[in-house]
Each structure stands twice: as structure tokens, then as C-alpha cells.
Design a protein around this motif. Structure first.
Motif, PDB file in Angstrom:
ATOM      1  N   GLY A   1     -11.659   1.425 -11.416  1.00 43.86           N
ATOM      2  CA  GLY A   1     -11.482   1.130 -12.835  1.00 43.86           C
ATOM      3  C   GLY A   1     -10.400   0.105 -13.121  1.00 43.86           C
ATOM      4  O   GLY A   1     -10.167  -0.238 -14.283  1.00 43.86           O
ATOM      5  N   THR A   2      -9.748  -0.421 -12.090  1.00 41.60           N
ATOM      6  CA  THR A   2      -8.690  -1.415 -12.289  1.00 41.60           C
ATOM      7  C   THR A   2      -9.262  -2.686 -12.913  1.00 41.60           C
ATOM      8  O   THR A   2     -10.293  -3.196 -12.482  1.00 41.60           O
TER       9      THR A   2
ATOM     10  N   GLY B   1     -13.567  -7.485  -4.623  1.00 32.33           N
ATOM     11  CA  GLY B   1     -14.762  -6.668  -4.673  1.00 32.33           C
ATOM     12  C   GLY B   1     -14.487  -5.375  -5.430  1.00 32.33           C
ATOM     13  O   GLY B   1     -14.452  -5.363  -6.659  1.00 32.33           O
ATOM     14  N   SER B   2     -14.254  -4.295  -4.679  1.00 29.95           N
ATOM     15  CA  SER B   2     -13.986  -2.996  -5.289  1.00 29.95           C
ATOM     16  C   SER B   2     -12.501  -2.691  -5.187  1.00 29.95           C
ATOM     17  O   SER B   2     -11.990  -2.441  -4.089  1.00 29.95           O
ATOM     18  N   PRO B   3     -11.751  -2.726  -6.301  1.00 27.91           N
ATOM     19  CA  PRO B   3     -10.312  -2.453  -6.241  1.00 27.91           C
ATOM     20  C   PRO B   3     -10.029  -1.086  -5.631  1.00 27.91           C
ATOM     21  O   PRO B   3     -10.828  -0.149  -5.769  1.00 27.91           O
ATOM     22  N   ARG B   4      -8.868  -0.967  -4.979  1.00 24.79           N
ATOM     23  CA  ARG B   4      -8.542   0.295  -4.316  1.00 24.79           C
ATOM     24  C   ARG B   4      -8.352   1.437  -5.301  1.00 24.79           C
ATOM     25  O   ARG B   4      -8.503   2.600  -4.943  1.00 24.79           O
TER      26      ARG B   4
ATOM     27  N   THR C   1      -1.581  -1.118  -7.829  1.00 29.11           N
ATOM     28  CA  THR C   1      -1.749   0.051  -6.980  1.00 29.11           C
ATOM     29  C   THR C   1      -0.684   1.070  -7.317  1.00 29.11           C
ATOM     30  O   THR C   1       0.162   0.853  -8.197  1.00 29.11           O
ATOM     31  N   GLN C   2      -0.735   2.182  -6.647  1.00 29.17           N
ATOM     32  CA  GLN C   2       0.312   3.192  -6.733  1.00 29.17           C
ATOM     33  C   GLN C   2       0.466   3.837  -5.367  1.00 29.17           C
ATOM     34  O   GLN C   2      -0.457   3.818  -4.554  1.00 29.17           O
TER      35      GLN C   2
END
Length: 322
Positions: A295-296, A289-292, A250-251
């Protein structure tokens, strides 16, 4: 006692739940002030980790044992005008000072108090860290009491104003210059793990750090009934440590929505939730599921979150809706 505004001493040192996740347990990134997205509050986006003169004070021992950078507490001074040999302590994840007769200073009563710390070396002199502000802010957990926060400054001749905040925030912004305190526990910044049962240690958790977010989410070790495993799951969740080995995917400033199994934390009313991101335990993500961050690609194999819920772990997170 005023609880909603900072109290300042002028002179001396100073002459003048949706959230954004955090990248490190105690470090929000060197460029956080410039990069913080508009609308993400300070305590949810945050500033840098606690630091004095280039040496970490993220962890301090109340009995004077040195931390990993050799910094140790060498003394404590009560606010000017107060007599008595006060000793610093942490109770209920808040700073207090107590004298031999049992009188206790806490909250705004600590404004003007000074913690003396010293770096290793024969020529090193004690550095005074002074409590120059106090505020109680709302917890992010339903029914939890307000969270005490402190503005902690120390002299630095190289700084523009001759003083520096331990959290490296903007001295003109009181909220940016605050930390909360966690008692009896420290945190490994590399593998995002909890070191529990350290009764005479305290963690200075600057606004925006994952440790501060954990405290605001109602998971303080002294101020809640949570377990070390639950708190570690919280750190893994906040830092997006999917694989559990300490790597953060994350960032700072990335919007994410969270809910816990205990029902004390839930997405804000009216929040637009995206797809389920992950269910979290102390070992990291149980599923992905869907990374925050779109495209991760993660460096581990995780199952789908289909059919999973927060009941399977401690936290569930959702990416922000597009």
C-alpha cells in the motif's frame, strides 16, 4: 583469542541473506526494542543510534576534531596493566591501538581500553567510553571474513545500573549492546548519502542501523573493494529510499530479501520470495514493483521493473511472500 563469545570485565563500570530492513542510516527507531518482531535477529532489526549523554558519537575524528554535535576525542587509555602511549586507529574497519614501538592491540586485546570524549563547553568533563565486550560475527556476504563488534559503555548516574551502552541496547543482552566500526567514511542521515575519503574519521554503527547492515553485507570502505557509489546504493536499498532524496519508505522489522550484482549476497536457501520490489543504484530505485510495505505510495514517478534484473544496478530486492 575467543571469537564467538563476549568477554566481559566485571566491576568498574559494569557491576552486573533474508533480513529485516532499517529505517535510518544510523537510527533504528526509539521503540525498536519493544517492536522488534519475533524471529528477526538483533543485527537485522537493531536498536538505536550511537549516542552519549544526548549528543551523537555516531561519527568521531581520531585527531580530536569535533563532530557535528561538538563531541571530540580527547584521549585514549590502553587496558589496565599495559604500559605505553597507545593511539587509537581504525584499520580494515576494525578498532586497533598502536604504541610508538609499533605494538598493536586489536580484537579482544582492546577489552578494558577507554576512549575519552568531551562535549563542548568550559565546564564539560571528559566522558570515558570503555570497551567491555568483543565478538566476531558472521558476515552476510559469501566468503567475507567475520565482522568485529564491540560493546561500548559509559558512566551515567541517571541510568538504572549507573552505566549506559552507546547503542542504547539492553545491558543484559550482549548482542543488543554492540556496534561495528567503519573507517574513513561518514554518512548523511537525512539524504542517505556517503561521505567518502574522510581518512581520520570513524563511524560507530550500532546493530540494526543501515550502516551496520552495509558492513555486514560486505560493503565496508576499508574491508572491501566496493566503491562509494556501491555503498550508497546499499544504504538506499536497506532504507527503502526509492526516490533517492532521503525519504525512507519502510519501518524496522519489515522483512525483505536482497541480492547483489557481485553474487556475494543472495536470498537464503529456501526463502519464499514475493514479487520483485526494486532494482537499486546510488540514486535510489531504478524501478519499482511491489513495495516492501503493501500500500506504499511514493512521492516520485518510477518505471515498472518488468524486464529489469540485478544486472541493471547494484542490488535487487524482493518483498516477503505473503
Amino acid at each position: 583469542m575467543y571469537k564467538e563469545t563476549y568477554h566481559w570485565i566485571i566491576g568498574g563500570l559494569l557491576a552486573l541473506a533474508a533480513g529485516c530492513d532499517g529505517g535510518e542510516v544510523g537510527d533504528a527507531g526509539d521503540d525498536e526494542v519493544a517492536l522488534r518482531p519475533y524471529g528477526c535477529p538483533t543485527w537485522k532489526c537493531g536498536f538505536n543510534s550511537a549516542d552519549v549523554n544526548g549528543r551523537s558519537i555516531r561519527e568521531l575524528n581520531l585527531d580530536g576534531a569535533p563532530n557535528s554535535d561538538g563531541i571530540k576525542i580527547t584521549g585514549f587509555l590502553a587496558p589496565p596493566g599495559l604500559l605505553g602511549n597507545y593511539s587509537l586507529a581504525v584499520e580494515n574497519d576494525a578498532l586497533i591501538a598502536r604504541n610508538p614501538s609499533g605494538h598493536v592491540l586489536k580484537g579482544a586485546q582492546l577489552i578494558g581500553a577507554t576512549i575519552l570524549v568531551q562535549a563542548p563547553g568550559l565546564l564539560s568533563l571528559p566522558v570515558p567510553i570503555t570497551v567491555l565486550g568483543y565478538q566476531e560475527i558472521d558476515s552476510w556476504a559469501e566468503g567475507a571474513p567475520k565482522v568485529p563488534t564491540y560493546a561500548l559503555l559509559y558512566p551515567d548516574l541517571a541510568a538504572l545500573l549507573g552505566v549506559r551502552n552507546v547503542c542504547s541496547g539492553n545491558l543484559l543482552d550482549t548482542l543488543a549492546s554492540a556496534a561495528t566500526v567503519i573507517g574513513g567514511e561518514t554518512y548523511d542521515l537525512d539524504d542517505k548519502t556517503v561521505h567518502a575519503g574522510r581518512s581520520r574519521w570513524l563511524t560507530i554503527a550500532c546493530a540494526g542501523s543501515a550502516a551496520a547492515k552495509m558492513r555486514l553485507l560486505g560493503y565496508g570502505p576499508q574491508s572491501s573493494a566496493t566503491t562509494p557509489a556501491q555503498r550508497q546504493a546499499t544504504l538506499k536499498m536497506v532504507t527503502a529510499d526509492y526516490c533517492g532524496g532521503g525519504e525512507s519508505y519502510t519501518q524496522n522489522g519489515t522483512e525483505v530479501h536482497w541480492a547483489n550484482a557481485g553474487g556475494t549476497v543472495a536470498p537464503e536457501s529456501g526463502a519464499h520470495l514475493g514479487e520483485l520490489e526494486a532494482v537499486w543504484s546510488e540514486d535510489g530505485a531504478l524501478c519499482l514493483g511491489s513495495p516492501r510495505i503493501s500500500g506504499t505510495v511514493v512521492d516520485c514517478s518510477l518505471p515498472s521493473c518488468a524486464g529489469r534484473s540485478v544486472a541493471d544496478g547494484e542490488w535487487v530486492t524482493y518483498a516477503a511472500a505473503p
